[in-house]
Write an enzyme that holds these catalytic residues in place. Structure first.
Site, PDB file in Angstrom:
ATOM      1  N   HIS A  27      -5.884   1.746  -4.180  1.00  0.00           N
ATOM      2  CA  HIS A  27      -4.968   1.231  -3.165  1.00  0.00           C
ATOM      3  C   HIS A  27      -4.549  -0.190  -3.508  1.00  0.00           C
ATOM      4  CE1 HIS A  27      -7.925  -1.213  -0.450  1.00  0.00           C
ATOM      5  NE2 HIS A  27      -8.422  -1.124  -1.655  1.00  0.00           N
ATOM      6  N   CYS A  56       0.814  -1.219   0.000  1.00  0.00           N
ATOM      7  CA  CYS A  56       0.000   0.000   0.000  1.00  0.00           C
ATOM      8  C   CYS A  56       0.848   1.269   0.000  1.00  0.00           C
ATOM      9  CB  CYS A  56      -0.986  -0.008   1.166  1.00  0.00           C
ATOM     10  SG  CYS A  56      -0.250   0.117   2.818  1.00  0.00           S
ATOM     11  N   HIS A  93      -2.585   1.393   6.932  1.00  0.00           N
ATOM     12  CA  HIS A  93      -2.948   1.248   5.515  1.00  0.00           C
ATOM     13  C   HIS A  93      -3.148   2.634   4.906  1.00  0.00           C
ATOM     14  CE1 HIS A  93      -4.268  -1.077   2.043  1.00  0.00           C
ATOM     15  NE2 HIS A  93      -5.231  -0.192   1.869  1.00  0.00           N
TER      16      HIS A  93
END
Length: 378
Positions: free
Chosen positions: A353, A293, A341
């Protein structure tokens, strides 16, 4: 008159004492009773009257897999931070080693010059006290003596003092190199620990998914459009992995989102993220064939000329915070209380993402995970 117990009488035993012997303690007796009861329970289970724990439902599997992926991502960010620190330490160590070698060469040259002077003086009948310090087996004594003699105004003092400075400089650089090498060893040990944690979490998630039927796995995948596909890629940034997930008309969507970006750098980051759609998630990867990510957001903004730090918990400080109601394409959006994240906002409540192993880079709503904050890189 005190009563006495006849020697031929035996004390009364607890009924369970026969199981363990009359001299065993009460604690041992209780343990034996517990084992006896456990054995009876086991026998009942083997007779078919006991019941095994029911298999988890697909929803329970999904919840546990989600948790394992999130735990793996926390470890991944720790891994990324440790790797960045290790890379920095490794570069610093190499530079210090080169510097130490260069200064050592200069020191040896200075020593050779003073050695020649000493030889000349010896042939002439004596050695200047300042030069004789070169023969000292104690480096600190040499340095201290050089400093004293420099103040006396001896004709050799300047040369000796110069040598002393070089010697002290070499010692300092070597000590810094040793400290850096020790830091590198410690950091690499942390890397190994995080790597083991990540692999264990991902293996546990895959084992849970393997317990589902193909249909159940498809249903679990349908819950967020990502799971049930490929096994987690192993390694740190190589391999083609799972492709797919590129939406129809993505070029037009990318152009539209980039047009709404607050500046040209953000626009280029958005375009980069759209071009990465479908590339696989691989923990520790920064592209160009795969990403995790924070690796994706780092690469996207680098394409716009902005160099972000490597981890989610450092990227969140890479620019001013943005309220959720003021989000614009290109902003970084962060999730979970541990900031584990990150995605790149593209407008309309959506982001691009890299979700987790088995799921390619994709578009997803930002309310899919617990929102933690947003940053606009500067």
């Amino acid at each position: 008159m005190t009563a006495t117990v006849a020697s031929h009488r035996k004390p009364r035993q607890h009924p369970l004492a026969a199981l363990t012997g009359g001299s065993r303690s009460a604690r041992t007796v209780r343990t034996a009773a517990t084992l006896a009861l456990a054995g009876a329970a086991t026998a009942t289970a083997f007779d078919g009257t006991g019941q095994a724990a029911p298999s988890p439902t697909p929803d329970q599997v999904k919840d546990r897999v989600d948790a394992l992926y999130q735990e793996a991502e926390v470890a991944t960010q720790s891994y990324n931070g440790a790797k960045e620190a290790a890379d920095t330490a490794r570069e610093e160590l190499s530079r210090l080693q080169d510097e130490a070698a260069r200064r050592t060469r200069e020191l040896n040259t200075a020593r050779a010059v003073l050695g020649a002077v000493a030889a000349s003086q010896y042939r002439a009948g004596g050695i200047d006290p300042t030069v004789s310090l070169l023969l000292s087996e104690d480096p600190q004594r040499y340095l201290d003596g050089a400093a004293v003699l420099e103040r006396t105004g001896s004709h050799q003092a300047a040369a000796v003092a110069g040598y002393a400075r070089r010697l002290g400089s070499v010692r300092q650089v070597r000590q810094r190199a040793e400290d850096t090498a020790q830091r590198l060893v410690s950091t690499e040990a942390g890397l190994k620990k995080h790597r083991v944690t990540i692999v264990r979490k991902l293996d546990a998630a895959e084992q849970l998914l393997d317990r589902l039927t193909a249909e159940q796995r498809r249903r679990v995948a349908g819950a967020d459009g990502s799971r049930g596909g490929a096994r987690a890629d192993r390694g740190t940034g190589r391999g083609d992995g799972l492709l797919g997930g590129i939406p129809a008309g993505s070029a037009a969507a990318a152009a539209s989102a980039a047009a709404l970006a607050p500046n040209s750098r953000a626009a280029r980051a958005v375009s980069f993220a759209y071009a990465a759609l479908g590339k696989p998630y691989v923990w520790g990867a920064t592209g160009p064939s795969a990403y995790d990510c924070s690796g994706l957001t780092q690469a996207a903004w680098e394409s716009g000329g902005v160099f972000l730090p490597r981890t989610t918990y450092t990227q969140i400080n890479s620019g001013p915070r943005v309220d959720r109601s003021q989000l614009a394409p290109g902003d970084l959006v962060f999730f979970y209380t541990g900031i584990s994240h990150v995605g790149l906002y593209i407008g309309d409540g959506k982001m691009i993402h890299a979700p987790h192993p088995g799921a390619p880079v994709r578009i997803a709503p930002i309310d899919q995970m617990p929102f933690a904050g947003a940053t606009r890189p500067a």
